[in-house]
Design a protein around this motif. Structure first.
Motif, PDB file in Angstrom:
ATOM      1  N   LEU A 116      12.834  -7.960 -13.469  1.00  0.00           N
ATOM      2  CA  LEU A 116      11.973  -7.141 -13.714  1.00  0.00           C
ATOM      3  C   LEU A 116      11.881  -8.002 -11.628  1.00  0.00           C
ATOM      4  O   LEU A 116      11.553  -8.767 -11.487  1.00  0.00           O
ATOM      5  CB  LEU A 116      10.803  -7.275 -13.538  1.00  0.00           C
ATOM      6  N   ASN A 117      11.636  -7.396 -10.517  1.00  0.00           N
ATOM      7  CA  ASN A 117      11.537  -7.720  -8.837  1.00  0.00           C
ATOM      8  C   ASN A 117      10.128  -7.054  -7.939  1.00  0.00           C
ATOM      9  O   ASN A 117      10.651  -7.280  -6.817  1.00  0.00           O
ATOM     10  CB  ASN A 117      13.133  -8.310  -8.320  1.00  0.00           C
ATOM     11  N   LYS A 118       9.443  -6.401  -8.940  1.00  0.00           N
ATOM     12  CA  LYS A 118       9.032  -5.516  -8.142  1.00  0.00           C
ATOM     13  C   LYS A 118       7.524  -6.022  -8.552  1.00  0.00           C
ATOM     14  O   LYS A 118       6.525  -6.419  -9.284  1.00  0.00           O
ATOM     15  CB  LYS A 118       8.768  -3.443  -8.566  1.00  0.00           C
ATOM     16  N   LEU A 119       6.598  -6.631  -7.365  1.00  0.00           N
ATOM     17  CA  LEU A 119       5.302  -7.380  -7.193  1.00  0.00           C
ATOM     18  C   LEU A 119       4.504  -6.173  -6.466  1.00  0.00           C
ATOM     19  O   LEU A 119       4.985  -5.768  -5.003  1.00  0.00           O
ATOM     20  CB  LEU A 119       5.008  -8.725  -6.231  1.00  0.00           C
ATOM     21  N   ASP A 120       3.547  -5.812  -7.426  1.00  0.00           N
ATOM     22  CA  ASP A 120       2.266  -4.655  -6.922  1.00  0.00           C
ATOM     23  C   ASP A 120       1.322  -5.202  -5.790  1.00  0.00           C
ATOM     24  O   ASP A 120      -0.320  -5.405  -6.705  1.00  0.00           O
ATOM     25  CB  ASP A 120       1.768  -3.805  -8.456  1.00  0.00           C
ATOM     26  N   HIS A 121       1.462  -6.426  -4.324  1.00  0.00           N
ATOM     27  CA  HIS A 121       1.030  -7.068  -3.954  1.00  0.00           C
ATOM     28  C   HIS A 121       1.026  -7.299  -2.448  1.00  0.00           C
ATOM     29  O   HIS A 121       2.409  -5.857  -2.247  1.00  0.00           O
ATOM     30  CB  HIS A 121       0.504  -8.062  -4.245  1.00  0.00           C
ATOM     31  N   VAL A 122       0.646  -7.650  -1.744  1.00  0.00           N
ATOM     32  CA  VAL A 122       1.021  -7.824  -0.163  1.00  0.00           C
ATOM     33  C   VAL A 122       1.991  -8.863   0.706  1.00  0.00           C
ATOM     34  O   VAL A 122       2.077  -9.470   0.402  1.00  0.00           O
ATOM     35  CB  VAL A 122       0.094  -7.442   1.209  1.00  0.00           C
ATOM     36  N   LEU A 123       1.512  -9.670  -1.319  1.00  0.00           N
ATOM     37  CA  LEU A 123       1.901 -11.297  -1.213  1.00  0.00           C
ATOM     38  C   LEU A 123       2.264 -11.545  -3.036  1.00  0.00           C
ATOM     39  O   LEU A 123       2.170 -10.875  -3.222  1.00  0.00           O
ATOM     40  CB  LEU A 123       1.315 -12.117  -0.634  1.00  0.00           C
ATOM     41  N   CYS A 124       3.179 -13.006  -2.586  1.00  0.00           N
ATOM     42  CA  CYS A 124       3.023 -13.488  -3.994  1.00  0.00           C
ATOM     43  C   CYS A 124       1.996 -14.451  -4.232  1.00  0.00           C
ATOM     44  O   CYS A 124       1.566 -15.210  -3.489  1.00  0.00           O
ATOM     45  CB  CYS A 124       4.499 -14.322  -3.770  1.00  0.00           C
ATOM     46  N   GLU A 125       1.666 -14.033  -4.823  1.00  0.00           N
ATOM     47  CA  GLU A 125       0.997 -14.979  -5.134  1.00  0.00           C
ATOM     48  C   GLU A 125      -0.071 -14.891  -7.289  1.00  0.00           C
ATOM     49  O   GLU A 125       0.828 -14.148  -7.697  1.00  0.00           O
ATOM     50  CB  GLU A 125      -1.130 -13.923  -5.105  1.00  0.00           C
ATOM     51  N   ILE A 126      -0.304 -16.245  -7.837  1.00  0.00           N
ATOM     52  CA  ILE A 126       0.133 -16.127  -9.014  1.00  0.00           C
ATOM     53  C   ILE A 126      -0.656 -14.941  -9.566  1.00  0.00           C
ATOM     54  O   ILE A 126       0.663 -15.430 -11.061  1.00  0.00           O
ATOM     55  CB  ILE A 126      -0.606 -17.691  -9.241  1.00  0.00           C
ATOM     56  N   PRO A 127      -1.748 -14.841  -9.882  1.00  0.00           N
ATOM     57  CA  PRO A 127      -1.958 -12.895 -10.695  1.00  0.00           C
ATOM     58  C   PRO A 127      -0.887 -12.066 -11.230  1.00  0.00           C
ATOM     59  O   PRO A 127      -1.204 -11.988 -12.414  1.00  0.00           O
ATOM     60  CB  PRO A 127      -3.296 -13.165 -10.720  1.00  0.00           C
ATOM     61  N   VAL A 128      -0.909 -11.679  -9.682  1.00  0.00           N
ATOM     62  CA  VAL A 128       0.156 -10.923  -9.644  1.00  0.00           C
ATOM     63  C   VAL A 128       1.419 -11.000 -10.277  1.00  0.00           C
ATOM     64  O   VAL A 128       2.520 -10.354 -11.475  1.00  0.00           O
ATOM     65  CB  VAL A 128       0.247  -9.922  -8.485  1.00  0.00           C
TER      66      VAL A 128
ATOM     67  N   SER B 241      11.013  -0.155   6.943  1.00  0.00           N
ATOM     68  CA  SER B 241      10.831   0.634   5.852  1.00  0.00           C
ATOM     69  C   SER B 241      10.775  -0.601   4.393  1.00  0.00           C
ATOM     70  O   SER B 241      11.137  -0.094   3.284  1.00  0.00           O
ATOM     71  CB  SER B 241      11.528   1.436   5.930  1.00  0.00           C
ATOM     72  N   LYS B 242      11.973  -2.046   4.893  1.00  0.00           N
ATOM     73  CA  LYS B 242      11.916  -2.848   3.706  1.00  0.00           C
ATOM     74  C   LYS B 242      11.357  -3.596   3.194  1.00  0.00           C
ATOM     75  O   LYS B 242      10.956  -4.431   4.578  1.00  0.00           O
ATOM     76  CB  LYS B 242      13.691  -3.644   4.261  1.00  0.00           C
ATOM     77  N   LYS B 243      10.623  -3.748   2.520  1.00  0.00           N
ATOM     78  CA  LYS B 243       9.503  -4.493   2.620  1.00  0.00           C
ATOM     79  C   LYS B 243       9.689  -5.192   1.334  1.00  0.00           C
ATOM     80  O   LYS B 243       9.093  -5.798  -0.406  1.00  0.00           O
ATOM     81  CB  LYS B 243       8.159  -3.565   1.724  1.00  0.00           C
ATOM     82  N   THR B 244      10.095  -6.188   1.254  1.00  0.00           N
ATOM     83  CA  THR B 244      11.199  -7.493   0.461  1.00  0.00           C
ATOM     84  C   THR B 244      10.889  -8.791   0.816  1.00  0.00           C
ATOM     85  O   THR B 244      10.451  -8.892   2.492  1.00  0.00           O
ATOM     86  CB  THR B 244      12.257  -7.494   0.623  1.00  0.00           C
TER      87      THR B 244
ATOM     88  N   PHE C  67       0.766  -1.311   0.083  1.00  0.00           N
ATOM     89  CA  PHE C  67      -0.515   0.295   0.231  1.00  0.00           C
ATOM     90  C   PHE C  67       1.272   1.165  -0.092  1.00  0.00           C
ATOM     91  O   PHE C  67       0.884   2.194   0.858  1.00  0.00           O
ATOM     92  CB  PHE C  67      -1.335  -0.244   1.346  1.00  0.00           C
ATOM     93  N   GLN C  68       1.634   1.022  -0.969  1.00  0.00           N
ATOM     94  CA  GLN C  68       2.915   2.171  -1.052  1.00  0.00           C
ATOM     95  C   GLN C  68       1.563   3.397  -1.218  1.00  0.00           C
ATOM     96  O   GLN C  68       2.326   4.645  -0.669  1.00  0.00           O
ATOM     97  CB  GLN C  68       3.852   2.450  -1.766  1.00  0.00           C
ATOM     98  N   ASP C  69       0.803   3.648  -1.727  1.00  0.00           N
ATOM     99  CA  ASP C  69       0.142   4.807  -2.202  1.00  0.00           C
ATOM    100  C   ASP C  69      -0.965   5.463  -1.596  1.00  0.00           C
ATOM    101  O   ASP C  69      -1.523   6.149  -1.299  1.00  0.00           O
ATOM    102  CB  ASP C  69      -0.807   4.346  -3.274  1.00  0.00           C
ATOM    103  N   HIS C  70      -0.980   4.733  -0.382  1.00  0.00           N
ATOM    104  CA  HIS C  70      -1.539   4.126   1.202  1.00  0.00           C
ATOM    105  C   HIS C  70      -0.759   4.558   2.201  1.00  0.00           C
ATOM    106  O   HIS C  70      -1.358   3.719   2.970  1.00  0.00           O
ATOM    107  CB  HIS C  70      -2.994   3.939   0.780  1.00  0.00           C
ATOM    108  N   PRO C  71      -0.079   5.101   2.297  1.00  0.00           N
ATOM    109  CA  PRO C  71       0.585   4.767   3.663  1.00  0.00           C
ATOM    110  C   PRO C  71       0.316   5.102   4.707  1.00  0.00           C
ATOM    111  O   PRO C  71       0.635   4.108   5.952  1.00  0.00           O
ATOM    112  CB  PRO C  71       1.928   5.352   3.869  1.00  0.00           C
ATOM    113  N   TRP C  72      -1.176   5.232   5.089  1.00  0.00           N
ATOM    114  CA  TRP C  72      -1.629   5.840   6.363  1.00  0.00           C
ATOM    115  C   TRP C  72      -1.856   4.318   6.679  1.00  0.00           C
ATOM    116  O   TRP C  72      -3.043   4.218   7.908  1.00  0.00           O
ATOM    117  CB  TRP C  72      -2.576   7.289   6.089  1.00  0.00           C
ATOM    118  N   LEU C  73      -2.744   3.252   5.743  1.00  0.00           N
ATOM    119  CA  LEU C  73      -3.035   2.553   5.869  1.00  0.00           C
ATOM    120  C   LEU C  73      -1.859   1.176   6.515  1.00  0.00           C
ATOM    121  O   LEU C  73      -2.738   0.525   7.391  1.00  0.00           O
ATOM    122  CB  LEU C  73      -3.217   2.158   4.671  1.00  0.00           C
ATOM    123  N   GLU C  74      -0.875   1.364   7.027  1.00  0.00           N
ATOM    124  CA  GLU C  74       0.239   0.578   7.143  1.00  0.00           C
ATOM    125  C   GLU C  74      -0.046   0.432   8.694  1.00  0.00           C
ATOM    126  O   GLU C  74      -0.381  -0.799   9.166  1.00  0.00           O
ATOM    127  CB  GLU C  74       1.298   0.619   6.961  1.00  0.00           C
ATOM    128  N   LEU C  75      -0.116   1.509   9.399  1.00  0.00           N
ATOM    129  CA  LEU C  75      -0.067   1.829  11.261  1.00  0.00           C
ATOM    130  C   LEU C  75      -0.944   0.561  11.340  1.00  0.00           C
ATOM    131  O   LEU C  75      -1.503  -0.545  12.431  1.00  0.00           O
ATOM    132  CB  LEU C  75       0.111   2.934  11.816  1.00  0.00           C
TER     133      LEU C  75
END
Length: 312
Positions: free
Chosen positions: A171-183, A88-91, A17-25
């Motif tokens: 490429l190694n950037k996944l626009d997701h919160v986890l590894c999922e097949i569709p993404v 801060s490291k989201k890997t 949710f890098q576009d919505h950082p307020w959601l993380e906490l």
């Protein structure tokens, strides 16, 4: 065919949710609360189903497997998600991604099939009560569950294997919160029509077909319940069936919205919220749904708690 693509990156960056950082906490706090609740609730279901002789029936045998699946399901997501939300490291490492991908899809596929089997159990119990002990004998239940696990494993391994063969072109950037097949398929470069087709077919077989069987069985159950003359009998039948139906819609609703909905109609953040819902919220709610709607489980939990405290 090798399982792992040799040109894979060492790690993936989960954009989350890098576009919505307020959601993380708030999300971190919610997960920190719900994860222990999910684990304790599902462990409690497994314990009472095993320890209480009154719950030694096919329905609770299947329920213990559902609780075990939910524990593995949510554990494959939440610890890694908490680490990423709290830093801060989201890997996630490549091997971590492979493990998460495999466990997540194994549990997801098996749970879809298990819910269909549980609806069959309720159908036989209500519509064919005189044949119930023969049709749902312990040996047959063990055989059916073994087939489910084997089918889920086959589906997960085949899907993960073909997905990991896709070229990523650095490429190694996944626009997701986890590894999922569709993404992963979406991120891959090169020809991926075959992967999309395989995923679609498996979603039909593992998602749509079981859901249709569940709905068909409940149509028959509904007709049978209306014929029950005893109001107490109708209430008990509806109690166990309503719990199962709620769990079915909690899993299949979000899953279908991600896997079978056209990609053009899915918003960017929808898969992220849906993954959290069916991977975290559903496993947390399931034990409470079955407990609140089922007097047998409530009674068994009460007996277990009394035994624990009296032993002290």
């Amino acid at each position: 065919m090798a399982l792992i693509n040799k040109s894979h990156p060492e790690e993936f960056i989960l954009l989350g949710f890098q576009d919505h950082p307020w959601l993380e906490l708030p999300l971190f706090v919610i997960l920190l609360i719900t994860y222990p609740m999910a684990m304790m609730g599902n462990i409690a279901i497994i314990l009472v189903s095993k320890l209480d002789p009154n719950l030694h029936s096919p329905m609770y045998f299947f329920l213990t497997h559902l609780s075990f699946i939910d524990m593995c399901y949510t554990t494959s997501i939440v610890p890694q998600l908490l680490v990423n939300l709290g830093s801060s490291k989201k890997t996630i490492s490549y091997m971590g991604c492979v493990v998460q991908l495999s466990v997540f899809h194994l549990m997801g596929a098996t749970e879809c099939l298990l819910l269909a089997l549980m609806s069959l159990d309720r159908y036989v119990a209500i519509c064919r009560p005189l044949h119930y002990t023969i049709i749902m004998s312990p040996q047959i239940c063990i055989l059916l569950v073994s087939i489910l696990w084997l089918s889920g494993m086959t589906c997960a391994v085949s899907d993960v294997t073909v997905t990991l063969q896709l070229p990523l072109c650095g490429l190694n950037k996944l626009d997701h919160v986890l590894c999922e097949i569709p993404v992963l398929i979406k991120m891959a470069c090169g020809e991926k029509t075959a992967n999309e087709f395989i995923l679609f077919v498996e979603c039909i077989l593992i998602g749509a077909v079981p859901l249709c069987l569940i709905l068909a069985s409940y149509v028959c159950i509904g007709k049978a319940v209306l014929k029950i003359k005893s109001s107490e009998g109708r209430k008990k039948a509806l109690g166990t069936c309503s719990s199962h139906l709620i769990v079915v819609f909690l899993l299949f609703g979000p899953g279908i919205s991600v896997y079978l909905q056209p990609s053009t109609s899915i918003t960017r953040d929808q898969p992220k919220f849906m993954a959290i819902f069916y991977g975290v919220v559903t496993p947390t709610l399931n034990p409470f749904i079955y407990t609140l709607k089922n007097n047998d489980v409530k009674g068994a939990l009460g007996n277990l708690m009394r035994r624990i405290f009296s032993s002290k």
